[in-house]
Design an enzyme around this catalytic site. Structure first.
Site, short mmCIF file in Angstrom:
data_model
loop_
_atom_site.label_atom_id
_atom_site.label_comp_id
_atom_site.label_asym_id
_atom_site.label_seq_id
_atom_site.Cartn_x
_atom_site.Cartn_y
_atom_site.Cartn_z
N LYS A 1 0.83 -1.22 0.00
CA LYS A 1 0.00 0.00 0.00
C LYS A 1 0.86 1.26 0.00
CE LYS A 1 -2.24 -0.74 3.82
NZ LYS A 1 -1.77 -2.03 4.34
N ARG B 1 -9.71 1.22 8.70
CA ARG B 1 -9.24 -0.13 9.02
C ARG B 1 -10.31 -0.94 9.74
NH1 ARG B 1 -3.48 0.68 8.81
NH2 ARG B 1 -2.28 -1.20 9.24
N ARG C 1 11.74 -6.30 3.85
CA ARG C 1 11.71 -4.86 4.11
C ARG C 1 12.57 -4.53 5.34
NH1 ARG C 1 5.97 -2.07 4.70
NH2 ARG C 1 5.82 -2.96 6.77
N ARG D 1 11.16 -0.71 11.57
CA ARG D 1 9.91 -0.51 12.32
C ARG D 1 9.79 -1.51 13.46
NH1 ARG D 1 4.97 0.05 8.09
NH2 ARG D 1 3.96 -1.08 9.78
N ARG E 1 -0.66 -8.39 13.46
CA ARG E 1 -1.14 -7.41 12.46
C ARG E 1 -2.01 -8.09 11.41
NH1 ARG E 1 4.48 -5.09 10.94
NH2 ARG E 1 3.42 -4.08 9.19
P1 ADP Z 1 0.88 -1.95 7.82
O1 ADP Z 1 2.17 -1.91 7.10
O2 ADP Z 1 0.77 -3.10 8.77
O3 ADP Z 1 -0.31 -1.81 6.95
P2 ADP Z 1 0.71 0.77 8.89
O4 ADP Z 1 2.00 1.46 8.71
O5 ADP Z 1 -0.42 1.20 8.03
O6 ADP Z 1 0.93 -0.78 8.85
O7 ADP Z 1 0.24 0.89 10.43
C1 ADP Z 1 1.08 0.46 11.48
C2 ADP Z 1 0.26 0.36 12.77
O8 ADP Z 1 -0.36 1.63 13.04
C3 ADP Z 1 -0.89 -0.62 12.75
O9 ADP Z 1 -0.48 -1.94 13.03
C4 ADP Z 1 -1.80 -0.03 13.81
O10 ADP Z 1 -1.35 -0.33 15.11
C5 ADP Z 1 -1.66 1.45 13.62
N1 ADP Z 1 -2.65 1.99 12.68
C6 ADP Z 1 -2.44 2.54 11.46
N2 ADP Z 1 -3.57 2.93 10.88
C7 ADP Z 1 -4.56 2.63 11.74
C8 ADP Z 1 -5.97 2.76 11.73
N3 ADP Z 1 -6.61 3.30 10.68
N4 ADP Z 1 -6.68 2.32 12.81
C9 ADP Z 1 -6.07 1.78 13.86
N5 ADP Z 1 -4.75 1.61 13.94
C10 ADP Z 1 -3.99 2.02 12.91
#
Ligand code: ADP
Length: 260
Positions: free
Chosen positions: A13, A88, A127, A139, A150
């Protein structure tokens, strides 16, 4: 252009959102990046989110909804935005719908990246090691245990959004297993198709003319013709009968005259 990019962790994404932001000159709004920044700056939100994120769980809905509500009204999002990592949950999606409605904004498309979940762990491990090799910070949630949480959170809370947006008619799916450039091209094609479809639906000054033309030609005229044909049969019969009757009567009269 206002978009949502859906997909599990590691689906790509972020990479695609980056490209889309450049391509369409729109803001890339990643809730993950915003939350990581808040954690780094130790803001009130960051302090609330830090441990939740490290466990691979989702931070509370009201928190991210608040961030997004504020963010989409910033000047850099005037031309549009791409939401990466938001919504989400169904509650977030409902809140987004209300928010956009109140701002008089509409969504152009929801693009879901479809990936084979078996390779997600491998992608995220790659990554993490690439970032390490570049000397960048890895990260804290890019490790096998957190990744499992996740993915579980994605399956339970985020995946239902695919059906949610499918039912609303805004879902577009793209195969996320292809090379990056091909995925981008496929997203581009899907967005062009979404744009063409919404242009068809949206009434513009040119549209009513076409609608009138088709409706007159395709529906009422043909229906009218059919009606006219049906009506003409008995009409012809009715005309023929008196003709025959006339001829007969003429014939009879002539025979009578001849007899006389
Ligand atoms: P990923 O690569 O897993 O898609 P992101 O970088 O989008 O991860 O998000 C990392 C973390 O930030 C998530 O695992 C969650 O804890 C939190 N997070 C991000 N966006 C949201 C959201 N819309 N609602 C709740 N938690 C979120």
């Amino acid at each position: 252009m206002r978009l949502i990019l859906l997909g599990p962790p590691g689906a790509g994404k972020g990479t695609q959102a980056n490209w889309l932001a450049e391509r369409y000159k729109i803001a890339q709004l990643s809730t993950g990046d915003m939350l990581r920044e808040a954690v780094a700056k130790q803001t009130a939100i960051g302090l609330k989110a830090r441990d939740i994120m490290a466990r691979g769980e989702l931070v509370p809905d009201d928190l991210v909804i608040g961030i997004i509500a504020d963010r989409i009204q910033q000047p850099d999002a005037k031309n549009g935005f791409i939401l990466d990592g938001f919504p989400r949950t169904v509650a977030q999606a409902d809140a987004l719908e209300k928010l956009l409605e109140s701002l008089g904004m509409n969504l152009d498309a929801v693009v879901a990246l479809i990936v084979d979940e078996a390779i997600l762990v491998r992608r995220i491990e790659t990554r993490a090691s690439e970032m390490q090799a570049k000397g960048q910070a890895v990260r804290t949630d890019d490790n096998p245990e957190t990744l499992r949480s996740r993915i579980a959170a994605y399956r339970a809370l985020t995946e239902p959004l695919i059906d949610y947006y499918r039912r609303k008619g805004s879902l577009r799916t793209v195969d996320g297993m292809e090379p990056i450039g091909q995925v981008s091209a496929a997203i581009g094609r899907q967005l062009a198709a979404a744009k063409a479809e919404s242009a068809k639906k949206r009434p513009t000054y040119g549209a009513p003319k076409i609608v009138k033309k088709t409706s007159r030609k395709a529906v009422p005229r043909r229906a009218g013709l059919r009606k006219a044909k049906k009506a003409s049969k008995p009409a012809r019969k009715a005309k023929r009968k008196p003709l025959k009757a006339k001829k007969k009567s003429k014939g009879r009269k002539a025979a009578a005259r001849r007899k006389k």
